[in-house]
Design an enzyme around this catalytic site. Structure first.
Site, mmCIF file in Angstrom:
data_model
loop_
_atom_site.group_PDB
_atom_site.id
_atom_site.type_symbol
_atom_site.label_atom_id
_atom_site.label_comp_id
_atom_site.label_asym_id
_atom_site.label_seq_id
_atom_site.Cartn_x
_atom_site.Cartn_y
_atom_site.Cartn_z
ATOM 1 N N LYS A 62 0.839 -1.199 0.000
ATOM 2 C CA LYS A 62 0.000 0.000 0.000
ATOM 3 C C LYS A 62 0.881 1.259 0.000
ATOM 4 O O LYS A 62 0.662 2.199 -0.761
ATOM 5 C CB LYS A 62 -0.820 -0.008 1.307
ATOM 6 C CG LYS A 62 -2.262 0.343 1.163
ATOM 7 C CD LYS A 62 -2.914 0.217 2.549
ATOM 8 C CE LYS A 62 -4.378 0.423 2.472
ATOM 9 N NZ LYS A 62 -5.052 0.314 3.756
ATOM 10 N N GLU A 69 -17.928 8.081 3.169
ATOM 11 C CA GLU A 69 -17.242 7.516 2.015
ATOM 12 C C GLU A 69 -18.011 7.921 0.768
ATOM 13 O O GLU A 69 -19.229 7.961 0.761
ATOM 14 C CB GLU A 69 -17.161 5.991 2.133
ATOM 15 C CG GLU A 69 -16.113 5.572 3.143
ATOM 16 C CD GLU A 69 -15.987 4.065 3.285
ATOM 17 O OE1 GLU A 69 -16.350 3.335 2.364
ATOM 18 O OE2 GLU A 69 -15.526 3.628 4.358
ATOM 19 N N LYS A 90 -19.449 10.562 18.626
ATOM 20 C CA LYS A 90 -19.302 9.773 17.397
ATOM 21 C C LYS A 90 -20.278 8.585 17.380
ATOM 22 O O LYS A 90 -21.007 8.367 16.412
ATOM 23 C CB LYS A 90 -17.853 9.291 17.267
ATOM 24 C CG LYS A 90 -17.601 8.384 16.089
ATOM 25 C CD LYS A 90 -17.878 9.068 14.766
ATOM 26 C CE LYS A 90 -17.924 8.075 13.629
ATOM 27 N NZ LYS A 90 -18.300 8.674 12.360
ATOM 28 N N PHE A 123 -31.377 11.063 5.277
ATOM 29 C CA PHE A 123 -31.459 9.753 5.920
ATOM 30 C C PHE A 123 -32.904 9.267 6.092
ATOM 31 O O PHE A 123 -33.226 8.548 7.026
ATOM 32 C CB PHE A 123 -30.700 9.743 7.260
ATOM 33 C CG PHE A 123 -29.250 9.476 7.050
ATOM 34 C CD1 PHE A 123 -28.422 10.459 6.554
ATOM 35 C CD2 PHE A 123 -28.710 8.225 7.292
ATOM 36 C CE1 PHE A 123 -27.086 10.211 6.298
ATOM 37 C CE2 PHE A 123 -27.379 7.969 7.049
ATOM 38 C CZ PHE A 123 -26.566 8.964 6.564
ATOM 39 N N LEU A 124 -33.754 9.697 5.174
ATOM 40 C CA LEU A 124 -35.130 9.184 5.170
ATOM 41 C C LEU A 124 -35.366 8.418 3.870
ATOM 42 O O LEU A 124 -36.459 8.450 3.322
ATOM 43 C CB LEU A 124 -36.131 10.342 5.271
ATOM 44 C CG LEU A 124 -36.296 10.978 6.648
ATOM 45 C CD1 LEU A 124 -37.401 12.022 6.624
ATOM 46 C CD2 LEU A 124 -36.619 9.918 7.711
ATOM 47 N N LYS A 125 -34.326 7.769 3.359
ATOM 48 C CA LYS A 125 -34.455 7.041 2.105
ATOM 49 C C LYS A 125 -34.636 5.567 2.439
ATOM 50 O O LYS A 125 -33.718 4.929 2.961
ATOM 51 C CB LYS A 125 -33.193 7.301 1.269
ATOM 52 C CG LYS A 125 -33.185 6.734 -0.088
ATOM 53 C CD LYS A 125 -33.406 7.799 -1.159
ATOM 54 C CE LYS A 125 -33.490 7.194 -2.551
ATOM 55 N NZ LYS A 125 -34.802 6.764 -2.955
ATOM 56 N N CYS A 162 -19.088 1.337 9.032
ATOM 57 C CA CYS A 162 -19.331 2.055 10.290
ATOM 58 C C CYS A 162 -20.641 1.693 10.998
ATOM 59 O O CYS A 162 -20.613 1.193 12.120
ATOM 60 C CB CYS A 162 -19.279 3.561 10.044
ATOM 61 S SG CYS A 162 -17.622 4.100 9.618
ATOM 62 N N LYS A 213 -22.498 1.509 -0.968
ATOM 63 C CA LYS A 213 -23.215 2.693 -1.426
ATOM 64 C C LYS A 213 -22.487 3.243 -2.645
ATOM 65 O O LYS A 213 -21.362 2.814 -2.936
ATOM 66 C CB LYS A 213 -23.332 3.726 -0.309
ATOM 67 C CG LYS A 213 -22.052 4.388 0.117
ATOM 68 C CD LYS A 213 -22.387 5.505 1.086
ATOM 69 C CE LYS A 213 -21.155 6.277 1.470
ATOM 70 N NZ LYS A 213 -21.430 7.396 2.330
ATOM 71 N N ARG A 226 -17.293 -3.447 2.597
ATOM 72 C CA ARG A 226 -17.510 -3.935 3.963
ATOM 73 C C ARG A 226 -18.995 -3.867 4.330
ATOM 74 O O ARG A 226 -19.620 -2.821 4.173
ATOM 75 C CB ARG A 226 -16.652 -3.123 4.946
ATOM 76 C CG ARG A 226 -15.177 -3.441 4.803
ATOM 77 C CD ARG A 226 -14.310 -2.618 5.718
ATOM 78 N NE ARG A 226 -14.161 -1.246 5.285
ATOM 79 C CZ ARG A 226 -13.340 -0.353 5.876
ATOM 80 N NH1 ARG A 226 -12.603 -0.721 6.894
ATOM 81 N NH2 ARG A 226 -13.256 0.877 5.425
#
Ligand SMILES: NC(=O)c1ccc[n+]([C@@H]2O[C@H](COP(=O)([O-])OP(=O)(O)OC[C@H]3O[C@@H](n4cnc5c(N)ncnc54)[C@H](O)[C@@H]3O)[C@@H](O)[C@H]2O)c1
Length: 441
Positions: free
Chosen positions: A35, A155, A204, A249-251, A260, A320, A327
C-alpha cells in the site's frame, strides 16, 4: 506543523491528504508495504472522488510522505493522528488490538512532546487507555497529551466533507492540547465544537447510532406503506419538510451497510451494556436492519419460487455509490442467497468489482457492462444506486428473458416502468405488474 497519521485507510489517508492540502507537512504510516509503495507513487489504494488528485499534488509539493517505519514517521511529528481500524469482535464490541499496538508504537518511538489525536471510532474511555499504554511503555522522557477528534466523513464524498464538514469535534481534558488541534484545523473553516474526552468519544457513536435509527425507522415505515398501498417516497418527503425531522437519511431501502453503522451500533449496545444499561431501542434498530437486508430475496422468491439455473443480474455491489468499499455491503448476503438457490449470478459495479472478487462467492460472474449483465437475465436486482444505474435507458430491461426488476434503492419512477411494460418491485411503493402471475419459467 509536522504531523504523522497512523493508518492509511479511508479515514487516515483522507485525513493525511487534507492536512497536507491546508499546508501541514504530513507523514502517513501504514504497516502494509504494498500500500505504501503505491501511495508513494501517488496511487490511491481506495476509490474516493478527488483523493488521487490531491495526493499527487501534495506529494509533489513536498508536504506528503508515506512510510512503513514508525520511528521515521514520528521523528519530526509534534502531533500524531491515530486512524487505524476498530473492527467488531464476535460479541459486537469494538476490537482495540490495532489501537493498542499503535499506542505501543508511539511510546517506543517518539522523541519529543507529542499530542496524540484519535480519529478512529473508539469506545468511551479509550483515549484514557491510549494515554495509559503510552505512559507505561514510553522509552524517552517526553510529555504526551491525548485528544479525541472523531471523524465524520462519508465515504464517496470524503474529501468534500473534510473541507465542508458540519463540525469538527475536539475532546480533551487539557485545554492546551485542544487548542493545538483547533489551530491545526483552522484553515478548513469548519465550525469547531470543543468538549471533554469522554463526551467526544460518545458524540461519534451517538451520531452514527442516531443515523442508523433514522434508516431503520424509515424502512419500517416503508414496509407498512407497502402493506397499506401508500408510497414511502411521498411519505418521506412530507416528513422531511418538517425541519425538526429533516429530509436526510429518510431514504427507504435494503438497510444500512458499510464499515461504520453495522459495527458502531453493535459497539454502542456493548458500551451501554458494560455500564449495565440495556439499549433496547438500538437493539431494535439492528434487528430491523438485519430483516431489511432479506427484503429483496423475499420479493424475488414471491415472484420466482425457484431460481435454479436462472440468470440473475445483480447491479451494484459496493455498500453505497461512489465508493469501492464492500464492507458489510448488502450484496454479500444477497448474492450468497442467490448462489445457494442455484442461480447463475452475473454482477456489475462500476468501481467495486476488484474488491468484490476477494469477498463474494467465487461462483459469481462479473461483467464490465451493465447491458451485458441485464441481457437474457430472468431477474434484475438493484443493490446500489450508482448514477450509471439510475440513468440507464429503461429499454435495456426489455432485453431480459422476462423484464422483472427488483429495486432495493427506488431508482426508477413506477409510471415509467409501467409504460415500458416492465414488472417492477421497489421498496415501500406499489409494484408495477406486467402479468399478475407467479413466474415458473
Ligand atoms: N471508513 C469510514 O467511512 C469511517 C468514517 C468515520 C470513522 N471511521 C473510523 O475510523 C477508523 C479507521 O477506519 P478506516 O475505514 O479508515 O479503516 P481501514 O481498515 O480502511 O484502515 C486502517 C489502516 O490502518 C493500518 N494499520 C493497522 N495497524 C497499524 C499500525 N500499527 N501502524 C500503522 N498502520 C496500521 C491498516 O493496514 C489499514 O491500512 C475506524 O475506527 C472507523 O470506525 C471510519
Amino acid at each position: 506543523m509536522n504531523i504523522a497519521v497512523v493508518g492509511t485507510g479511508y479515514v487516515g489517508l483522507v485525513t493525511g491528504v487534507s492536512l497536507a492540502e491546508i499546508g501541514h507537512t504530513v507523514t502517513c504510516i501504514d504497516i502494509e508495504q504494498s500500500k505504501v509503495e503505491k501511495m508513494r507513487k501517488g496511487i490511491s489504494p481506495i476509490y474516493e472522488p478527488g483523493l488521487a488528485e490531491l495526493m499527487k499534488k501534495n506529494i509533489s509539493n513536498g508536504r506528503l510522505f508515506f512510510t512503513t517505519n514508525h520511528e521515521e514517521g514520528f521523528r519530526e511529528a509534534k502531533v500524531i493522528y491515530i486512524a487505524v481500524g476498530t473492527p467488531e469482535n464476535a460479541d459486537g464490541s469494538a476490537n482495540l488490538k490495532f489501537i493498542d499496538q499503535v499506542a505501543k508504537d508511539i511510546a517506543q518511538n517518539i522523541v519529543q512532546d507529542t499530542v496524540v489525536v484519535t480519529k478512529s471510532t473508539v469506545p468511551v474511555g479509550t483515549n484514557k487507555r491510549i494515554y495509559q499504554i503510552i505512559k507505561r511503555e514510553l522509552l524517552n522522557d517526553v510529555r504526551i497529551d491525548t485528544v479525541s477528534n472523531p471523524e465524520f466523513l462519508k465515504e464517496g464524498s470524503a474529501i468534500y466533507d473534510s473541507f465542508n464538514g458540519d463540525r469538527i469535534v475536539i475532546g480533551s481534558d487539557n485545554d492546551d492540547a485542544s487548542l493545538v488541534i483547533e489551530e491545526i484545523n483552522k484553515p478548513f473553516g469548519v465550525p469547531v465544537y470543543k468538549t471533554d474526552l469522554k463526551s467526544a468519544e460518545m458524540i461519534k457513536y451517538a451520531s452514527n447510532a442516531f443515523l442508523a435509527t433514522k434508516i431503520s425507522f424509515i424502512n419500517e415505515i416503508s414496509n407498512i406503506c407497502e402493506l397499506l398501498g401508500a408510497n414511502i417516497e411521498d411519505v418521506a418527503k412530507g416528513m422531511g419538510m418538517d425541519q425538526r425531522i429533516g429530509s436526510q437519511f429518510l431514504k427507504a431501502g435494503i438497510g444500512y451497510g458499510g464499515s461504520c453503522f453495522p459495527k458502531d451500533t453493535k459497539a454502542l449496545i456493548q458500551i451501554a451494556g458494560n455500564v449495565n444499561y440495556d439499549f433496547e431501542l438500538l437493539k431494535g434498530v439492528v434487528n430491523v436492519n438485519r430483516k431489511q437486508q432479506a427484503l429483496l430475496i423475499n420479493k424475488l422468491m414471491d415472484r420466482m419460487p425457484s431460481i435454479e439455473n436462472k440468470k440473475i443480474a445483480v447491479l451494484g455491489l459496493a455498500f453505497k455509490p461512489n465508493t469501492d468499499d464492500m464492507r458489510e455491503a448488502a450484496s454479500i448476503i444477497i448474492t450468497d442467497e442467490l448462489i445457494k438457490g442455484g442461480a447463475t449470478v452475473v454482477a456489475y459495479d462500476p468501481i467495486a468489482i476488484e474488491n468484490a472478487k476477494g469477498i463474494l462467492n467465487p461462483e459469481i460472474q462479473y461483467t464490465l457492462s451493465l447491458e451485458e449483465a441485464i441481457r437474457d437475465s430472468e431477474a434484475v436486482l438493484i443493490l446500489t444506486e450508482w448514477d450509471e444505474i439510475k440513468n440507464i435507458s429503461l429499454d435495456v430491461f426489455n432485453t431480459m428473458k422476462y423484464p422483472l426488476v427488483i429495486d432495493g434503492r427506488n431508482c426508477f419512477d413506477i409510471d415509467d416502468m409501467k409504460e415500458k411494460l416492465i414488472e417492477y418491485h421497489s421498496v415501500g411503493r406499489p409494484s408495477a405488474f406486467r402479468e399478475n402471475k407467479i413466474l415458473t419459467m
